[in-house]
Design a protein around this motif. Structure first.
Motif, PDB file in Angstrom:
ATOM      1  N   GLN A   1       4.145   7.317   2.102  1.00 41.74           N
ATOM      2  CA  GLN A   1       4.542   6.080   2.763  1.00 41.74           C
ATOM      3  C   GLN A   1       4.269   4.873   1.888  1.00 41.74           C
ATOM      4  O   GLN A   1       3.247   4.799   1.201  1.00 41.74           O
ATOM      5  N   LEU A   2       5.202   3.917   1.943  1.00 41.38           N
ATOM      6  CA  LEU A   2       5.036   2.612   1.318  1.00 41.38           C
ATOM      7  C   LEU A   2       5.057   1.589   2.441  1.00 41.38           C
ATOM      8  O   LEU A   2       5.961   1.588   3.269  1.00 41.38           O
ATOM      9  N   LEU A   3       4.019   0.749   2.475  1.00 47.17           N
ATOM     10  CA  LEU A   3       3.896  -0.326   3.454  1.00 47.17           C
ATOM     11  C   LEU A   3       3.816  -1.652   2.712  1.00 47.17           C
ATOM     12  O   LEU A   3       3.169  -1.727   1.661  1.00 47.17           O
ATOM     13  N   GLU A   4       4.434  -2.689   3.265  1.00 47.75           N
ATOM     14  CA  GLU A   4       4.335  -4.015   2.657  1.00 47.75           C
ATOM     15  C   GLU A   4       4.316  -5.066   3.753  1.00 47.75           C
ATOM     16  O   GLU A   4       4.964  -4.922   4.775  1.00 47.75           O
TER      17      GLU A   4
ATOM     18  N   LEU B   1       8.805   5.763   5.275  1.00 46.39           N
ATOM     19  CA  LEU B   1       7.987   6.952   5.445  1.00 46.39           C
ATOM     20  C   LEU B   1       8.819   8.167   5.065  1.00 46.39           C
ATOM     21  O   LEU B   1       9.912   8.363   5.593  1.00 46.39           O
ATOM     22  N   VAL B   2       8.295   8.969   4.164  1.00 47.22           N
ATOM     23  CA  VAL B   2       8.924  10.234   3.786  1.00 47.22           C
ATOM     24  C   VAL B   2       8.031  11.339   4.321  1.00 47.22           C
ATOM     25  O   VAL B   2       6.810  11.297   4.150  1.00 47.22           O
TER      26      VAL B   2
ATOM     27  N   PHE C   1       0.858  -1.184   0.000  1.00 44.87           N
ATOM     28  CA  PHE C   1       0.000   0.000   0.000  1.00 44.87           C
ATOM     29  C   PHE C   1       0.892   1.230   0.000  1.00 44.87           C
ATOM     30  O   PHE C   1       1.818   1.336   0.805  1.00 44.87           O
ATOM     31  N   VAL C   2       0.623   2.140  -0.933  1.00 44.60           N
ATOM     32  CA  VAL C   2       1.356   3.393  -1.033  1.00 44.60           C
ATOM     33  C   VAL C   2       0.330   4.516  -0.949  1.00 44.60           C
ATOM     34  O   VAL C   2      -0.693   4.482  -1.634  1.00 44.60           O
ATOM     35  N   TYR C   3       0.609   5.484  -0.106  1.00 42.10           N
ATOM     36  CA  TYR C   3      -0.319   6.602   0.035  1.00 42.10           C
ATOM     37  C   TYR C   3       0.439   7.888   0.312  1.00 42.10           C
ATOM     38  O   TYR C   3       1.626   7.878   0.658  1.00 42.10           O
ATOM     39  N   CYS C   4      -0.262   8.985   0.180  1.00 45.34           N
ATOM     40  CA  CYS C   4       0.238  10.260   0.667  1.00 45.34           C
ATOM     41  C   CYS C   4      -0.888  10.919   1.441  1.00 45.34           C
ATOM     42  O   CYS C   4      -2.063  10.583   1.256  1.00 45.34           O
ATOM     43  N   SER C   5      -0.533  11.817   2.341  1.00 45.76           N
ATOM     44  CA  SER C   5      -1.522  12.535   3.131  1.00 45.76           C
ATOM     45  C   SER C   5      -0.909  13.842   3.604  1.00 45.76           C
ATOM     46  O   SER C   5       0.302  14.049   3.508  1.00 45.76           O
TER      47      SER C   5
END
Length: 152
Positions: A67-70, A58-59, A23-27
């Motif tokens: 963030q990229l989560l795996e 996390l950037v 899952f990759v997201y930005c906020s």
């Protein structure tokens, strides 16, 4: 260069690569979230993620999270639900999600914070260590994209 203690390389590999949910997201950070608060978020994630089998990066810069989560689908999906209810985030945007059998991009990072100006080095490190051709292609595209934009 960025390897840290955590998940040993290949720890979850049996009969090939594991099924991983990514899952990759930005906020956008809400008011009052500063570098110190982000450091606390990362420290808490490091403690929890090792037990959950989640790795990632996390950037944070200019009030924006990327963030990229795996990890295992159930665990990552629980974390996604928590993100959407976390008062430190708003405007959460899902950029990518997938479930596939592949090696981890960050096998030794239960969660690492990376400054925006370090993301190129992190991606290059992942590119050099990846044997998965789909990951190599995706990382190459992302690095080419970074040549065109600034994260600062």
């Amino acid at each position: 260069m960025f390897d840290e203690p955590g998940f040993p390389n290949g720890a979850d590999l049996e009969d090939g690569a594991p099924m991983l949910y990514t899952f990759v997201y930005c906020s956008r950070a809400t008011e009052g979230v500063d570098d110190l608060e982000v450091d606390r978020i990362v420290e808490a994630a490091q403690r929890r993620n090792i037990a959950r089998g989640i790795t990632g990066v996390l950037v944070f810069g200019n009030g924006v999270f990327f963030q990229l989560l795996e990890g295992p689908a159930v665990e990552v999906q629980k974390l996604i639900a928590n993100l959407h209810s976390d008062p430190r985030h708003c405007d959460v945007v899902s950029l990518d999600w997938s479930e596939e059998r592949r090696e981890r991009l960050y096998p030794n990072w239960e969660m690492e914070r990376v400054e925006a100006d370090d993301i190129r080095a992190v991606l290059n490190d992942a590119l050099l260590s990846s044997e998965d051709q789909a990951n190599v292609a995706a990382l190459t595209r992302i690095l080419k994209h970074l040549d065109l934009v600034s994260l600062d």
